[in-house]
Design an enzyme around this catalytic site. Structure first.
Site, mmCIF file in Angstrom:
data_model
loop_
_atom_site.group_PDB
_atom_site.id
_atom_site.type_symbol
_atom_site.label_atom_id
_atom_site.label_comp_id
_atom_site.label_asym_id
_atom_site.label_seq_id
_atom_site.Cartn_x
_atom_site.Cartn_y
_atom_site.Cartn_z
ATOM 1 C CD GLU A 1 -1.578 0.123 3.932
ATOM 2 O OE1 GLU A 1 -1.734 -0.576 3.929
ATOM 3 O OE2 GLU A 1 -1.752 1.193 4.168
ATOM 4 C CB CYS B 1 -2.963 -3.972 6.472
ATOM 5 S SG CYS B 1 -1.863 -2.965 7.089
ATOM 6 C CG HIS C 1 -2.893 -6.423 10.024
ATOM 7 N ND1 HIS C 1 -1.831 -5.702 9.619
ATOM 8 C CD2 HIS C 1 -3.605 -5.106 10.727
ATOM 9 C CE1 HIS C 1 -1.656 -4.639 9.352
ATOM 10 N NE2 HIS C 1 -2.706 -4.344 10.167
HETATM 11 P P1 HMG Z 1 -3.540 7.294 20.674
HETATM 12 O O1 HMG Z 1 -4.626 8.341 20.640
HETATM 13 O O2 HMG Z 1 -2.909 8.444 20.596
HETATM 14 O O3 HMG Z 1 -3.268 6.200 21.936
HETATM 15 O O4 HMG Z 1 -3.124 6.708 19.955
HETATM 16 P P2 HMG Z 1 -3.989 6.636 23.382
HETATM 17 O O5 HMG Z 1 -4.884 8.070 24.609
HETATM 18 O O6 HMG Z 1 -5.252 5.400 23.035
HETATM 19 O O7 HMG Z 1 -3.084 5.241 24.651
HETATM 20 C C1 HMG Z 1 -2.805 4.089 24.037
HETATM 21 C C2 HMG Z 1 -3.186 3.056 24.805
HETATM 22 O O8 HMG Z 1 -1.289 3.051 25.625
HETATM 23 C C3 HMG Z 1 -4.089 3.250 25.629
HETATM 24 O O9 HMG Z 1 -4.376 2.262 26.116
HETATM 25 C C4 HMG Z 1 -3.209 3.958 27.124
HETATM 26 O O10 HMG Z 1 -4.494 3.431 28.160
HETATM 27 C C5 HMG Z 1 -2.136 2.720 27.099
HETATM 28 P P3 HMG Z 1 -6.103 1.678 25.872
HETATM 29 O O11 HMG Z 1 -6.668 2.371 26.727
HETATM 30 O O12 HMG Z 1 -6.277 1.374 24.602
HETATM 31 O O13 HMG Z 1 -5.943 0.120 26.628
HETATM 32 N N1 HMG Z 1 -1.004 4.446 27.784
HETATM 33 C C6 HMG Z 1 -0.461 3.481 28.342
HETATM 34 N N2 HMG Z 1 -0.196 3.081 29.202
HETATM 35 C C7 HMG Z 1 1.084 1.993 30.471
HETATM 36 N N3 HMG Z 1 1.555 3.740 30.646
HETATM 37 C C8 HMG Z 1 1.660 5.079 30.060
HETATM 38 C C9 HMG Z 1 0.434 5.076 29.272
HETATM 39 N N4 HMG Z 1 -0.186 6.490 28.884
HETATM 40 C C10 HMG Z 1 -1.170 5.625 27.647
HETATM 41 N N5 HMG Z 1 2.225 6.653 30.403
HETATM 42 C C11 HMG Z 1 -4.391 5.306 17.959
HETATM 43 C C12 HMG Z 1 -3.812 5.432 19.818
HETATM 44 C C13 HMG Z 1 -3.900 3.288 17.888
HETATM 45 C C14 HMG Z 1 -4.974 5.568 17.923
HETATM 46 C C15 HMG Z 1 -2.966 5.511 17.124
HETATM 47 O O14 HMG Z 1 -1.641 4.841 17.628
HETATM 48 C C16 HMG Z 1 -3.042 5.474 15.897
HETATM 49 O O15 HMG Z 1 -3.692 5.972 14.981
HETATM 50 N N6 HMG Z 1 -2.158 4.456 15.195
HETATM 51 C C17 HMG Z 1 -2.719 4.104 13.606
HETATM 52 C C18 HMG Z 1 -4.151 3.629 13.415
HETATM 53 C C19 HMG Z 1 -4.032 1.836 13.770
HETATM 54 O O16 HMG Z 1 -2.890 0.997 13.777
HETATM 55 N N7 HMG Z 1 -5.060 1.566 13.513
HETATM 56 C C20 HMG Z 1 -5.120 0.178 14.360
HETATM 57 C C21 HMG Z 1 -6.444 -0.638 13.406
HETATM 58 S S1 HMG Z 1 -6.625 -0.511 11.979
HETATM 59 C C22 HMG Z 1 -5.265 -1.842 11.366
HETATM 60 O O17 HMG Z 1 -4.848 -2.333 11.730
HETATM 61 C C23 HMG Z 1 -4.731 -1.152 9.160
HETATM 62 C C24 HMG Z 1 -3.469 -0.461 9.404
HETATM 63 O O18 HMG Z 1 -2.920 -1.482 9.448
HETATM 64 C C25 HMG Z 1 -3.689 -0.100 7.697
HETATM 65 C C26 HMG Z 1 -3.715 -0.774 6.921
HETATM 66 O O19 HMG Z 1 -4.347 -2.033 6.835
HETATM 67 O O20 HMG Z 1 -3.782 -0.374 5.868
HETATM 68 C C27 HMG Z 1 -3.485 0.510 9.770
#
Ligand code: HMG
Length: 388
Positions: free
Chosen positions: A79, A111, A233
């Site tokens: 991609e 992906c 994935h």
């Molecule tokens: P965010 O919103 O900045 O993070 O980004 P957050 O505030 O949700 O924190 C993440 C986790 O860390 C949370 O845990 C927090 O509690 C924890 P959860 O509540 O989810 O269990 N946390 C801590 N833990 C320990 N110590 C600390 C601490 N602080 C916070 N001090 C987000 C997270 C995934 C949204 C971001 O990384 C993102 O946008 N990523 C890209 C999108 C993505 O990967 N999506 C996955 C599903 S889609 C997919 O897999 C397809 C893809 O690969 C592409 C394709 O198919 O082409 C992306």
């Protein structure tokens, strides 16, 4: 007739950024990355590496072991495509000195596309049992600097040889599919970096898993317990843990930490230190499982979930072949990972900001540490590759 993965080889660039360094620069606790999303390092390709050089570097060790003229189908899934028209497969086909009598194409569905490639190749070899197919997933995951997706960036490629005498994983015939038109993650043609609705994407990933599992379970009659390990994935390792825990609850089981680690742990090890490799990631997970698992997985069934935003999900399975350990590239993978160079934050940002020359002029790229192939430059909008 059996069909499946005869050989599987993984490649990731020689440079990485430790996410604790990124955390310092973004003013967040490093455990948000290390524990919260379950990632420690992200692979950074140098300026003379792209999806083509990574694809060829992943495939070369496989081709060194077989007669290249038996490869008559080459599917490259990505991609992070480099051209709207010409398939990246053709550049890689040339670097790999594959025969002219070969069907070489590029596939896209975020992906997920390498899984479509694997299933298509498995069907094709049934009709052509004396031929082999090469399927490669290769990607560079890029999000905007300072965006929530930034710590989930990564890069890598996985190449798989698909035959009717698979020595690593024989695919089962049953699968479950889920397709839906959603905007959870996308990259318009005019952008280098992906756009994502992060929290929404996690919800869609999980619903695609549950739906595709349902169809797979109905068709195959298999239960959760019929699978010795699972590979997902991997946008980041915590995503697989969340999804797997949800699936276990859905089938009436309790996802204890020990059980989760036993079923998933080994499949997450490479991804934790490379970041998202998009099309390659579920196969990076399979490679990680086979390379690290100390139990003999021979004759055991593995459940796999492939997801591509947009979205497409597939749950499928395969049986690990009895002598699989003799056919892995475990040592090569571990040398590659052990030999990587850590970048400073400034080096990471400099590489990120570099941009690809678009003026149609003559550009020669400085030589960094790559695999056996590199992107030497660009001349009048034509990429120039070289074998080292
Ligand atoms: P965010 O919103 O900045 O993070 O980004 P957050 O505030 O949700 O924190 C993440 C986790 O860390 C949370 O845990 C927090 O509690 C924890 P959860 O509540 O989810 O269990 N946390 C801590 N833990 C320990 N110590 C600390 C601490 N602080 C916070 N001090 C987000 C997270 C995934 C949204 C971001 O990384 C993102 O946008 N990523 C890209 C999108 C993505 O990967 N999506 C996955 C599903 S889609 C997919 O897999 C397809 C893809 O690969 C592409 C394709 O198919 O082409 C992306």
């Amino acid at each position: 007739m059996k069909t499946g993965i005869d050989l599987i080889s993984f490649y990731t660039p020689n440079y990485f950024l430790d996410l604790k360094v990124l955390a310092e620069h973004r003013g967040v606790d490093k455990d948000k990355f290390y524990l919260g999303i379950g990632q420690e390092k992200m692979a950074i390709p140098p300026p003379d590496e792209d999806i083509v050089t990574m694809a060829a570097s992943a495939a070369e060790p496989i081709l060194e072991k077989i007669d290249r003229s038996s490869v008559e189908l080459m599917i490259l899934a990505t991609e992070s495509g480099i051209d709207q028209s010409k398939a990246a497969a053709l550049f890689a086909h040339s670097l790999l000195e594959l025969p002219r009598r070969c069907r070489a194409v590029e596939l896209k569905e975020a992906c997920y596309a390498a899984t479509a490639g694997l299933q298509l190749a498995a069907s094709w070899v049934k009709d052509h049992p004396d031929k082999k197919a090469l399927v490669i997933g290769t990607d560079i995951a890029r999000y905007d600097l300072r965006s929530p997706g930034e710590p989930t960036q990564g890069a890598g490629a996985v190449a798989m040889l698909v035959t009717t005498e698979p020595r690593v994983l024989a695919l089962d015939a049953e699968y479950g599919l889920y397709a839906e038109d959603v905007m959870d993650f996308w990259r318009p043609n005019y952008r280098d970096n992906a756009l994502v609705d992060g929290k929404y994407s996690m919800l869609v990933y999980i619903s695609a898993l549950l739906e595709s599992w349902k169809q797979y379970a109905e068709r195959s009659g298999r239960r959760f317990e019929d699978h010795a390990r699972f590979c997902y994935h991997l946008p980041f390792t915590k995503m697989a843990e969340k999804a797997h825990s949800r699936l276990m609850k859905d089938v009436g089981l309790t996802p204890t930490p020990a059980l989760m680690d036993a079923l998933l742990g080994d499949s997450l090890r490479y991804n934790r230190i490379t970041g998202n490799t998009y099309t390659a990631s579920v196969y990076e997970g399979l490679s990680s499982l086979l390379d690290h698992c100390t139990d003999d997985l021979g004759s055991k069934r593995i459940g796999l979930f492939s997801y591509g935003s947009g979205c497409m999900g597939e749950f499928y399975s395969g049986v690990v072949q009895p002598e699989y350990r003799q056919h892995l590239f475990t040592e090569r993978h571990s040398r590659l990972i052990a030999g990587r160079t850590e970048l400073t934050y400034q080096q990471y940002e400099d590489i990120f900001q570099l941009g690809f020359p678009t003026d149609g002029g003559e550009h020669t790229f400085a030589q960094y540490r790559t695999g056996p192939f590199r992107l030497a430059g660009v001349s009048q909008h034509k990429r120039i590759y070289e074998a080292l």
